[in-house]
Design an enzyme around this catalytic site. Structure first.
Site, short mmCIF file in Angstrom:
data_model
loop_
_atom_site.label_atom_id
_atom_site.label_comp_id
_atom_site.label_asym_id
_atom_site.label_seq_id
_atom_site.Cartn_x
_atom_site.Cartn_y
_atom_site.Cartn_z
N GLU A 68 -5.90 -4.89 7.03
CA GLU A 68 -5.67 -3.45 6.85
C GLU A 68 -5.75 -2.77 8.21
OE1 GLU A 68 -4.57 -1.27 4.48
OE2 GLU A 68 -4.71 0.07 6.21
N GLY B 99 -7.34 -2.60 -1.95
CA GLY B 99 -7.82 -3.94 -2.28
C GLY B 99 -7.59 -4.39 -3.71
N ASN B 100 -6.81 -3.63 -4.47
CA ASN B 100 -6.56 -4.03 -5.86
C ASN B 100 -5.92 -5.42 -5.93
OD1 ASN B 100 -7.49 -1.68 -7.06
ND2 ASN B 100 -5.56 -0.63 -6.67
N LYS B 101 -4.96 -5.65 -5.05
CA LYS B 101 -4.25 -6.93 -5.13
C LYS B 101 -5.08 -8.05 -4.48
CE LYS B 101 0.11 -4.50 -5.41
NZ LYS B 101 -0.33 -3.15 -5.04
N CYS C 34 6.16 0.43 -4.08
CA CYS C 34 6.14 1.31 -5.26
C CYS C 34 7.23 2.35 -5.06
CB CYS C 34 4.77 1.95 -5.45
SG CYS C 34 4.19 2.81 -4.01
N ASP D 169 -4.61 -5.39 12.10
CA ASP D 169 -3.15 -5.26 12.06
C ASP D 169 -2.49 -6.63 11.84
OD1 ASP D 169 -0.47 -4.81 12.55
OD2 ASP D 169 -0.86 -3.28 14.07
N ASP E 175 2.55 -5.97 0.68
CA ASP E 175 2.67 -4.74 -0.11
C ASP E 175 2.62 -3.56 0.87
OD1 ASP E 175 2.70 -3.31 -2.58
OD2 ASP E 175 0.54 -2.99 -2.44
N ALA F 12 -3.65 -4.57 2.79
CA ALA F 12 -4.55 -4.80 1.66
C ALA F 12 -5.26 -3.60 1.04
CB ALA F 12 -5.59 -5.84 2.07
N ALA F 13 -5.57 -2.55 1.80
CA ALA F 13 -6.40 -1.48 1.24
C ALA F 13 -5.65 -0.69 0.18
CB ALA F 13 -6.87 -0.54 2.35
#
Ligand code: SAM
Length: 379
Positions: A139, A111-113, A290, A168, A188, A108-109
């Site tokens: 995270e 944290g945009n999503k 990405c 984790d 992600d 998650a970090a």
């Protein structure tokens, strides 16, 4: 202030955080002095300050590169998030609804999503909800977890959707009672970052702490600066930088180095994906990177589709014609040859390339779904 180098050719993407504000409100306040244009080329090349309302992702705008919003009231209040368009695809494609129950953001970090998921959940919220929904945001890296926590505090909203932080993702038991209602997962994971344009608009990718933006920018340490310098140096040369699972960056000098690193990353990505497919109530999973390398993208998807768990549990790829409107309309799709010739799977996969004129970073996302017999029927 003009944007420098490669970034000057890309707009700055801004997501309006609908937990705290609205597009209309931001157009009247933060973007009051901006003129509306209708193409990315105009946003990037025209003199002055320009704004484009995105046609694929709701509540997303592109503005002239170099416009610094990091000191704006809207930014410090969490009303706007500086987030590349491609980075908005996964939560939008996952499209969590109240009937999906709880949601997991596995990696998650910063944290945009996570906050995007919260905003989407809220936008679909029925007037009367029987049970509050929770987003479990995991995270592993403790420094990055601090950034995540800050971002969730600034941009999240506990009165609307609960966000619970965890560590984790691979250590949690999918069968645990706590995750009984998890219906949707967003994955992600760490990747090679080969789709990255510049650091400014993609805080989540290479650096544990964003350099000039993001709620965690004051957490910069010597170690972060060292990594940043290394990354900058490698970007200036023909070398590639890989950021591994533990947050370390490796400079890749040869084809062989690259293949080995991609294999290692793909192995880790595969494990994360298969772990997600094991949650008993899960019906939707998105997998994104990405990276532009098919080893981390279509090949991971194909291996997962061919896994025992996917076959036993009936997981398949969400077809293009089943996707939310903006994702169905997005023209750049997966590579057929990397999907072993399966055109339907390739069309279900969504890609972007940083040099294709869309003004966004290189990215990949696919959604897995499973149809459950008898779902929605009276018992
Ligand atoms: N989704 C984030 C966003 O949009 O802001 C960006 C995520 S970044 C690409 C990948 C993150 O996954 C890194 O912060 C990394 O530390 C984390 N990570 C890697 N392995 C993990 C694991 N097993 N459990 C939880 N987090 C993990």
């Amino acid at each position: 202030k003009a944007a420098a180098g490669e970034e000057a050719a890309y707009p700055r993407w801004v997501r309006i955080n609908t937990l705290k504000s609205s597009l209309e409100e931001q157009l009247e306040t933060t973007f009051r002095g901006y003129s509306r244009v209708s193409s990315i080329q105009d946003v990037v090349a025209k003199e002055g300050k320009h704004i484009l309302i995105d046609t694929h992702v709701p509540n997303l705008v592109a503005i002239t590169p170099g416009c610094d919003l990091s000191k704006s009231k809207a930014y410090t209040a969490g009303q706007i998030i500086l987030q590349d368009k491609a980075s908005c695809f996964p939560a939008y494609l996952l499209d969590p609804r109240s009937e999906d129950g709880d949601v997991i953001d596995a990696c998650a970090a910063p944290g945009n999503k996570t906050t995007h998921l919260a905003a989407i959940l809220h936008s679909h919220e029925p007037e009367f909800k029987s049970e509050p929904q929770t987003i479990f945001a995991f995270e592993k890296d403790s420094r990055r977890a601090m950034t995540l926590e800050k971002m969730v505090k600034i941009a999240g909203s506990n009165t609307m959707t609960r966000i619970a932080l965890g560590q984790d993702f691979l250590q949690v038991d999918p069968e645990s009672e706590r995750f009984r209602n998890v219906g949707a997962l967003l994955l992600d994971p760490s990747c090679s970052g080969s789709g990255i344009v510049g650091r400014d608009s993609m805080p989540e990718l290479h650096l544990p702490v964003p350099p000039r933006q993001g709620p965690g920018r004051d957490l910069k340490s010597e170690a972060t600066n060292k990594r940043k310098r290394r990354h900058d140096e490698a970007q200036d040369s023909s070398e590639t930088v890989i950021r591994d699972d533990d947050g370390n960056e490796t400079v890749i000098k040869s084809e062989k180095d690259l293949t080995e690193r991609l294999d290692a990353l793909a192995g880790f990505q595969q494990i994360i994906l298969l772990h997600a497919l094991r949650f008993p109530s899960a019906r939707k999973v998105t997998y994104s990177t990405c990276s532009i390398h098919s080893q981390e993208n279509e090949q991971v998807v194909m291996k997962a589709l061919n896994s025992d768990i996917a076959k036993e549990q009936g997981w398949r790829i969400l077809r293009r014609n089943e996707q939310v409107r903006g994702m169905k309309d997005w023209p750049v799709r997966g590579l057929v040859e990397a999907c072993n010739g399966d055109k339907e799977v390739a069309q279900g996969c969504i890609r972007s390339y940083k040099d294709d004129g869309h003004g966004i970073m290189g990215f990949f996302v696919a959604a897995f779904v499973r149809d459950v017999a008898g779902q929605g029927e009276e018992e």
